[in-house]
Design a protein around this motif. Structure first.
Motif, mmCIF file in Angstrom:
data_model
loop_
_atom_site.group_PDB
_atom_site.id
_atom_site.type_symbol
_atom_site.label_atom_id
_atom_site.label_comp_id
_atom_site.label_asym_id
_atom_site.label_seq_id
_atom_site.Cartn_x
_atom_site.Cartn_y
_atom_site.Cartn_z
ATOM 1 N N ILE A 33 4.429 -19.916 -4.420
ATOM 2 C CA ILE A 33 3.841 -20.952 -5.269
ATOM 3 C C ILE A 33 3.068 -20.326 -6.427
ATOM 4 C CG2 ILE A 33 2.125 -22.811 -5.329
ATOM 5 C CD1 ILE A 33 2.915 -23.465 -2.442
ATOM 6 N N LEU A 34 2.375 -19.225 -6.134
ATOM 7 C CA LEU A 34 1.571 -18.561 -7.162
ATOM 8 C C LEU A 34 2.399 -17.696 -8.103
ATOM 9 C CD1 LEU A 34 -1.567 -17.360 -5.145
ATOM 10 C CD2 LEU A 34 -1.446 -19.243 -6.772
ATOM 11 N N MET A 35 3.637 -17.395 -7.723
ATOM 12 C CA MET A 35 4.448 -16.456 -8.500
ATOM 13 C C MET A 35 4.571 -16.825 -9.982
ATOM 14 S SD MET A 35 6.188 -13.610 -8.345
ATOM 15 C CE MET A 35 6.756 -13.276 -6.680
ATOM 16 N N PRO A 36 4.853 -18.108 -10.350
ATOM 17 C CA PRO A 36 4.942 -18.433 -11.785
ATOM 18 C C PRO A 36 3.652 -18.141 -12.545
ATOM 19 C CG PRO A 36 5.915 -20.184 -10.467
ATOM 20 C CD PRO A 36 5.213 -19.265 -9.508
ATOM 21 N N VAL A 37 2.497 -18.486 -11.932
ATOM 22 C CA VAL A 37 1.205 -18.241 -12.598
ATOM 23 C C VAL A 37 0.963 -16.744 -12.763
ATOM 24 C CG1 VAL A 37 -1.293 -18.575 -12.436
ATOM 25 C CG2 VAL A 37 0.254 -20.388 -11.701
ATOM 26 N N MET A 38 1.238 -15.991 -11.707
ATOM 27 C CA MET A 38 0.983 -14.552 -11.734
ATOM 28 C C MET A 38 1.950 -13.837 -12.681
ATOM 29 S SD MET A 38 0.060 -13.931 -7.709
ATOM 30 C CE MET A 38 -0.898 -12.443 -7.973
ATOM 31 N N LEU A 39 3.196 -14.290 -12.714
ATOM 32 C CA LEU A 39 4.162 -13.700 -13.648
ATOM 33 C C LEU A 39 3.762 -13.987 -15.090
ATOM 34 C CD1 LEU A 39 7.695 -14.288 -12.054
ATOM 35 C CD2 LEU A 39 6.583 -12.103 -12.532
ATOM 36 N N LYS A 40 3.273 -15.200 -15.339
ATOM 37 C CA LYS A 40 2.843 -15.554 -16.693
ATOM 38 C C LYS A 40 1.680 -14.675 -17.132
ATOM 39 C CE LYS A 40 1.266 -19.403 -19.573
ATOM 40 N NZ LYS A 40 0.890 -20.845 -19.602
ATOM 41 N N GLN A 41 0.702 -14.483 -16.238
ATOM 42 C CA GLN A 41 -0.443 -13.651 -16.597
ATOM 43 C C GLN A 41 -0.038 -12.190 -16.752
ATOM 44 O OE1 GLN A 41 -3.940 -14.257 -14.161
ATOM 45 N NE2 GLN A 41 -4.527 -15.940 -15.499
ATOM 46 N N SER A 42 0.869 -11.719 -15.906
ATOM 47 C CA SER A 42 1.344 -10.337 -16.031
ATOM 48 C C SER A 42 2.119 -10.159 -17.332
ATOM 49 C CB SER A 42 2.239 -9.973 -14.839
ATOM 50 O OG SER A 42 1.507 -9.993 -13.637
ATOM 51 N N ARG A 43 2.896 -11.159 -17.707
ATOM 52 C CA ARG A 43 3.638 -11.090 -18.967
ATOM 53 C C ARG A 43 2.671 -11.067 -20.155
ATOM 54 N NH1 ARG A 43 6.004 -14.041 -23.013
ATOM 55 N NH2 ARG A 43 8.125 -13.375 -23.614
ATOM 56 N N ASN A 44 1.621 -11.897 -20.106
ATOM 57 C CA ASN A 44 0.618 -11.895 -21.176
ATOM 58 C C ASN A 44 -0.069 -10.537 -21.280
ATOM 59 O OD1 ASN A 44 1.156 -14.567 -21.743
ATOM 60 N ND2 ASN A 44 -0.528 -15.363 -20.509
ATOM 61 N N ALA A 45 -0.377 -9.936 -20.129
ATOM 62 C CA ALA A 45 -1.014 -8.619 -20.134
ATOM 63 C C ALA A 45 -0.068 -7.568 -20.717
ATOM 64 C CB ALA A 45 -1.417 -8.225 -18.716
ATOM 65 N N THR A 46 1.230 -7.687 -20.414
ATOM 66 C CA THR A 46 2.221 -6.751 -20.950
ATOM 67 C C THR A 46 2.330 -6.885 -22.465
ATOM 68 O OG1 THR A 46 3.477 -6.896 -18.879
ATOM 69 C CG2 THR A 46 4.623 -6.001 -20.798
ATOM 70 N N THR A 102 5.757 -6.780 -10.040
ATOM 71 C CA THR A 102 5.684 -5.686 -11.008
ATOM 72 C C THR A 102 7.077 -5.227 -11.423
ATOM 73 O OG1 THR A 102 3.600 -4.954 -10.017
ATOM 74 C CG2 THR A 102 4.740 -3.383 -11.431
ATOM 75 N N LEU A 103 8.014 -5.185 -10.482
ATOM 76 C CA LEU A 103 9.397 -4.821 -10.809
ATOM 77 C C LEU A 103 10.012 -5.832 -11.778
ATOM 78 C CD1 LEU A 103 10.743 -3.652 -7.319
ATOM 79 C CD2 LEU A 103 10.322 -2.222 -9.327
ATOM 80 N N LEU A 104 9.707 -7.117 -11.581
ATOM 81 C CA LEU A 104 10.230 -8.150 -12.482
ATOM 82 C C LEU A 104 9.655 -7.974 -13.889
ATOM 83 C CD1 LEU A 104 10.074 -11.314 -10.157
ATOM 84 C CD2 LEU A 104 12.111 -10.043 -10.871
ATOM 85 N N ILE A 105 8.356 -7.662 -13.969
ATOM 86 C CA ILE A 105 7.719 -7.462 -15.273
ATOM 87 C C ILE A 105 8.293 -6.221 -15.959
ATOM 88 C CG2 ILE A 105 5.554 -6.806 -16.386
ATOM 89 C CD1 ILE A 105 5.755 -9.750 -15.848
ATOM 90 N N ASN A 106 8.519 -5.148 -15.188
ATOM 91 C CA ASN A 106 9.099 -3.931 -15.761
ATOM 92 C C ASN A 106 10.496 -4.197 -16.310
ATOM 93 O OD1 ASN A 106 6.829 -2.490 -15.153
ATOM 94 N ND2 ASN A 106 7.678 -1.446 -13.374
ATOM 95 N N ALA A 107 11.247 -5.091 -15.654
ATOM 96 C CA ALA A 107 12.578 -5.442 -16.139
ATOM 97 C C ALA A 107 12.494 -6.245 -17.437
ATOM 98 C CB ALA A 107 13.331 -6.241 -15.073
ATOM 99 N N MET A 108 11.408 -7.013 -17.596
ATOM 100 C CA MET A 108 11.225 -7.819 -18.807
ATOM 101 C C MET A 108 10.624 -7.020 -19.953
ATOM 102 S SD MET A 108 9.603 -11.100 -16.806
ATOM 103 C CE MET A 108 8.986 -11.842 -18.299
ATOM 104 N N ARG A 109 10.019 -5.869 -19.664
ATOM 105 C CA ARG A 109 9.257 -5.132 -20.671
ATOM 106 C C ARG A 109 10.074 -4.709 -21.897
ATOM 107 N NH1 ARG A 109 4.225 -2.592 -20.733
ATOM 108 N NH2 ARG A 109 3.885 -3.063 -18.531
ATOM 109 N N PRO A 110 11.311 -4.181 -21.751
ATOM 110 C CA PRO A 110 12.065 -3.788 -22.956
ATOM 111 C C PRO A 110 12.256 -4.940 -23.935
ATOM 112 C CG PRO A 110 13.080 -2.856 -20.994
ATOM 113 C CD PRO A 110 12.032 -3.803 -20.513
#
Length: 300
Positions: A73-86, A243-251
């Motif tokens: 349930i928290l994954m969308p919120v946490m992914l959004k914040q991790s993406r903003n931090a990236t 973190t693996l999902l964010i690393n895949a989105m980073r490029p």
């Protein structure tokens, strides 16, 4: 700024855990009561027992399933914040030459007016390029999990069924060194994975975060019942996946930031130079110096 942000997160987590886990009161006979116990711990006890009955009577698997649902349930919120931090990290990486130049001129500034103007330049650089002073990381996911933490803690601490349950030889009602080590390993791995995709110039700044998060989780797991340690461990596994999902989105994020900054190139603000002193000012300065020298000779 990084240290202040880490301190704020650590303080929030510690204060919330102390308040929520300490809200259970006891009668003179030792019976627990209070808002946290009556409205959070007891429903959690019933829910976990119900889940365990569906899973062959295993309360350990019930806790894992509950953790899975909460983190999902928290994954969308946490992914959004991790993406903003990236995004913040990549913007700072691209603007680092300008920021270094501002820092050098800040140190070389001689007057308060110059220092203030350079500080305003830095703030304008942040504002014009959408860089947050907090780095894009908030405490919302931590705060959302605190009621769950309090409910699980009280449920395991004061439930005879949960406190006496075993999961692969681990007593869920007592602290477990095995789960403490596993939780540390999961969050240390998450920190290492986050460093892989981060700009190299920011590695040194984030090393404190890399060590602080596993250390905090390790202490909390060690002093908590193993049922809560199981929650922390599974949460650490989810953090690694995130973190693996964010690393895949980073490029893709890096490419977008480069194109955005290319279209809107930040301009360096050049401070006006001080006007050169006139001949009259130079003459007055020399005359004043000569008068002071004459006075010194007379005193001797």
């Amino acid at each position: 700024m990084k240290k202040k942000k880490l301190l704020a997160i650590a303080t929030t987590l510690t204060a919330a855990s102390v308040v929520l886990s300490g809200c259970v009161q006891r009668t003179s006979s030792g019976k627990p009561y209070g808002f946290v116990y009556d409205h959070m711990a007891v429903p959690t006890q019933h829910f976990l027992v119900w889940l365990s009955n569906l899973m062959g009577g295993s309360l350990g698997w019930a806790i894992i399933l509950l953790t899975f649902v909460v983190r999902l349930i928290l994954m969308p919120v946490m992914l959004k914040q991790s993406r903003n931090a990236t995004i913040q990290q990549e913007k700072i990486s691209h603007l680092k030459p300008l920021m270094d130049d501002i820092a050098k001129r800040q140190q070389a500034a001689q007057t308060d007016a110059e220092k203030m103007a350079i500080s305003q330049e830095l703030m304008s650089l942040y504002r014009d390029n959408g860089i947050s002073m907090t780095g894009g990381i908030g405490c919302l996911p931590i705060l959302i999990q605190m009621p769950i933490f309090a409910a699980l803690y009280a449920a395991i601490q004061y439930s005879p069924e949960l406190s006496k349950s075993y999961f692969y030889g681990i007593n869920l009602g007592h602290s477990s060194i095995i789960l403490t080590i596993l939780s540390f390993a999961a969050y240390a791995l998450q920190g290492w994975l986050s460093m892989l995709g981060m700009p190299k110039e920011q590695h040194k700044q984030m090393q404190m975060m890399m060590f602080m998060s596993p250390a905090m989780i390790t202490v909390m797991t060690f002093i908590s019942p193993a049922g809560l340690g199981l929650y922390f461990f599974v949460g650490g596994v989810f953090a690694c996946i995130q973190t693996l999902l964010i690393n895949a989105m980073r490029p893709k994020i890096k490419q977008q930031i480069a194109e955005e900054l290319k279209k809107n190139q930040p301009e360096k603000v050049v401070l006006p130079k001080k006007p050169a002193p006139s001949k009259a000012d130079v003459a007055k300065k020399h005359a004043k110096a000569n008068r002071n020298a004459g006075k010194q000779r007379k005193r001797k």
